[in-house]
Design a protein around this motif. Structure first.
Motif, PDB file in Angstrom:
ATOM      1  N   ARG A 197       0.565   4.095   3.677  1.00 14.61           N
ATOM      2  CA  ARG A 197       1.035   5.469   3.420  1.00 14.61           C
ATOM      3  C   ARG A 197       2.558   5.539   3.419  1.00 14.61           C
ATOM      4  NH1 ARG A 197      -3.470   6.757   7.112  1.00 14.61           N
ATOM      5  NH2 ARG A 197      -5.184   7.401   5.757  1.00 14.61           N
ATOM      6  N   VAL A 198       3.214   4.807   4.309  1.00 10.25           N
ATOM      7  CA  VAL A 198       4.683   4.801   4.315  1.00 10.25           C
ATOM      8  C   VAL A 198       5.204   4.100   3.069  1.00 10.25           C
ATOM      9  CG1 VAL A 198       6.750   3.962   5.500  1.00 10.25           C
ATOM     10  CG2 VAL A 198       4.897   4.997   6.816  1.00 10.25           C
ATOM     11  N   LEU A 199       4.632   2.971   2.722  1.00 10.73           N
ATOM     12  CA  LEU A 199       5.086   2.239   1.537  1.00 10.73           C
ATOM     13  C   LEU A 199       4.871   3.048   0.251  1.00 10.73           C
ATOM     14  CD1 LEU A 199       3.993  -1.411   2.362  1.00 10.73           C
ATOM     15  CD2 LEU A 199       6.313  -0.466   2.296  1.00 10.73           C
ATOM     16  N   ALA A 200       3.924   3.966   0.264  1.00 13.81           N
ATOM     17  CA  ALA A 200       3.670   4.796  -0.920  1.00 13.81           C
ATOM     18  C   ALA A 200       4.900   5.624  -1.292  1.00 13.81           C
ATOM     19  CB  ALA A 200       2.463   5.703  -0.689  1.00 13.81           C
ATOM     20  N   HIS A 201       5.792   5.894  -0.337  1.00 16.15           N
ATOM     21  CA  HIS A 201       7.024   6.623  -0.655  1.00 16.15           C
ATOM     22  C   HIS A 201       7.874   5.854  -1.675  1.00 16.15           C
ATOM     23  CE1 HIS A 201       6.150   8.568   3.252  1.00 16.15           C
ATOM     24  NE2 HIS A 201       6.644   9.626   2.639  1.00 16.15           N
ATOM     25  N   PHE A 202       7.731   4.554  -1.705  1.00 17.95           N
ATOM     26  CA  PHE A 202       8.555   3.711  -2.564  1.00 17.95           C
ATOM     27  C   PHE A 202       7.867   3.337  -3.872  1.00 17.95           C
ATOM     28  CE2 PHE A 202       9.970   3.115   1.774  1.00 17.95           C
ATOM     29  CZ  PHE A 202      11.322   3.385   1.628  1.00 17.95           C
ATOM     30  N   ARG A 203       6.657   3.840  -4.081  1.00 20.66           N
ATOM     31  CA  ARG A 203       5.948   3.591  -5.325  1.00 20.66           C
ATOM     32  C   ARG A 203       6.531   4.490  -6.401  1.00 20.66           C
ATOM     33  NH1 ARG A 203       1.888   5.008  -8.268  1.00 20.66           N
ATOM     34  NH2 ARG A 203       1.296   6.862  -7.145  1.00 20.66           N
ATOM     35  N   PRO A 204       6.803   3.943  -7.580  1.00 16.94           N
ATOM     36  CA  PRO A 204       7.317   4.801  -8.660  1.00 16.94           C
ATOM     37  C   PRO A 204       6.375   5.983  -8.892  1.00 16.94           C
ATOM     38  CG  PRO A 204       7.461   2.502  -9.283  1.00 16.94           C
ATOM     39  CD  PRO A 204       6.672   2.544  -8.000  1.00 16.94           C
ATOM     40  N   ALA A 205       6.944   7.121  -9.205  1.00 18.32           N
ATOM     41  CA  ALA A 205       6.137   8.323  -9.432  1.00 18.32           C
ATOM     42  C   ALA A 205       5.234   8.130 -10.635  1.00 18.32           C
ATOM     43  CB  ALA A 205       7.035   9.531  -9.632  1.00 18.32           C
ATOM     44  N   ASP A 206       4.065   8.716 -10.547  1.00 20.67           N
ATOM     45  CA  ASP A 206       3.084   8.679 -11.629  1.00 20.67           C
ATOM     46  C   ASP A 206       3.229   9.941 -12.443  1.00 20.67           C
ATOM     47  OD1 ASP A 206       1.388   6.619 -12.147  1.00 20.67           O
ATOM     48  OD2 ASP A 206      -0.133   7.209 -10.681  1.00 20.67           O
ATOM     49  N   SER A 207       3.810   9.847 -13.614  1.00 20.31           N
ATOM     50  CA  SER A 207       4.006  11.046 -14.427  1.00 20.31           C
ATOM     51  C   SER A 207       2.687  11.563 -14.996  1.00 20.31           C
ATOM     52  CB  SER A 207       4.992  10.771 -15.554  1.00 20.31           C
ATOM     53  OG  SER A 207       4.578   9.652 -16.302  1.00 20.31           O
ATOM     54  N   ASN A 208       1.693  10.691 -15.118  1.00 23.28           N
ATOM     55  CA  ASN A 208       0.425  11.132 -15.695  1.00 23.28           C
ATOM     56  C   ASN A 208      -0.624  11.445 -14.629  1.00 23.28           C
ATOM     57  OD1 ASN A 208      -0.014   8.540 -14.857  1.00 23.28           O
ATOM     58  ND2 ASN A 208      -0.936   7.817 -16.765  1.00 23.28           N
ATOM     59  N   ARG A 209      -0.257  11.346 -13.359  1.00 18.31           N
ATOM     60  CA  ARG A 209      -1.196  11.639 -12.287  1.00 18.31           C
ATOM     61  C   ARG A 209      -1.078  13.119 -11.943  1.00 18.31           C
ATOM     62  NH1 ARG A 209      -1.472   9.117  -6.243  1.00 18.31           N
ATOM     63  NH2 ARG A 209      -3.680   9.464  -5.941  1.00 18.31           N
TER      64      ARG A 209
END
Length: 194
Positions: free
Chosen positions: A85-97
């Motif tokens: 969950r913390v690492l998810a902050h660093f995932r590129p944003a999903d423009s199609n999600r």
């Protein structure tokens, strides 16, 4: 995909983590391998000192702040789900999600990234970045490259520019407004398994 799904079965709440974080099953598997590598005692929990094996954090001037962001106040260990969950902050944003109004803001949204960045400064978690907290970060990042007087001047200018209510501190809303022109998604994204 047979080995992928059987391995996913060994990871607690794996499918829920895929849905919640937007990481793919391959990402979750890779993150689980990294988690297990860091979990030298094989307890299923990480402690702050376990992150010492991450060279990038050890070399980062604010690595200790990044590590502490993984842990809630008073929390001494971290399970795999919290790690992801913390690492998810660093995932590129999903423009199609897309999300409906009932779903929480994704950690990798611009707002989620800003909240995470804010807490790196707001060490006492009072909802404000004080001059002292800002100076701590500046000292860590700039070290011996500038004089104490220059650090004080940088902190003073930053607070003057961002402190709209003039309480000599920066609230989250002021932090957000001061970074409106910054591409926070680009600055706080790591390409996982690219």
């Amino acid at each position: 995909m047979g080995s992928n799904s059987s391995s996913m079965n060994n990871i607690p709440n794996a499918e829920q983590l895929v849905q919640e974080t937007g990481f793919s099953a391959a990402h979750i598997l890779r993150l689980y391998e990294r988690f297990q590598f860091l979990d030298k005692d094989d307890t299923g929990q990480l402690r702050p000192e376990d992150f010492g094996a991450v060279r990038e954090l050890a070399m980062n001037p604010i690595g200790d702040r990044i590590i502490s962001a993984f842990f809630s106040p008073g929390q001494e260990t971290l399970d795999f789900a919290s790690f992801v969950r913390v690492l998810a902050h660093f995932r590129p944003a999903d423009s199609n999600r897309t999300r409906d109004g009932a779903q929480p803001e994704p950690a990798n949204s611009s707002m989620g990234k800003l909240k995470f960045a804010f807490q790196l400064y707001d060490q006492d978690r009072d909802g404000k970045i004080s001059r002292a907290e800002l100076l701590q970060v500046l000292r860590a990042m700039l070290g011996m490259q500038v004089t104490e007087e220059q650090l004080q001047s940088i902190a003073e200018r930053a607070i003057q520019e961002a402190d709209f209510d003039q309480d000599d501190a920066i609230s989250f809303d002021e932090f957000r407004k001061s970074l409106e022109k910054v591409n926070i998604d680009h600055k706080m994204s790591i390409r996982f398994l690219s």
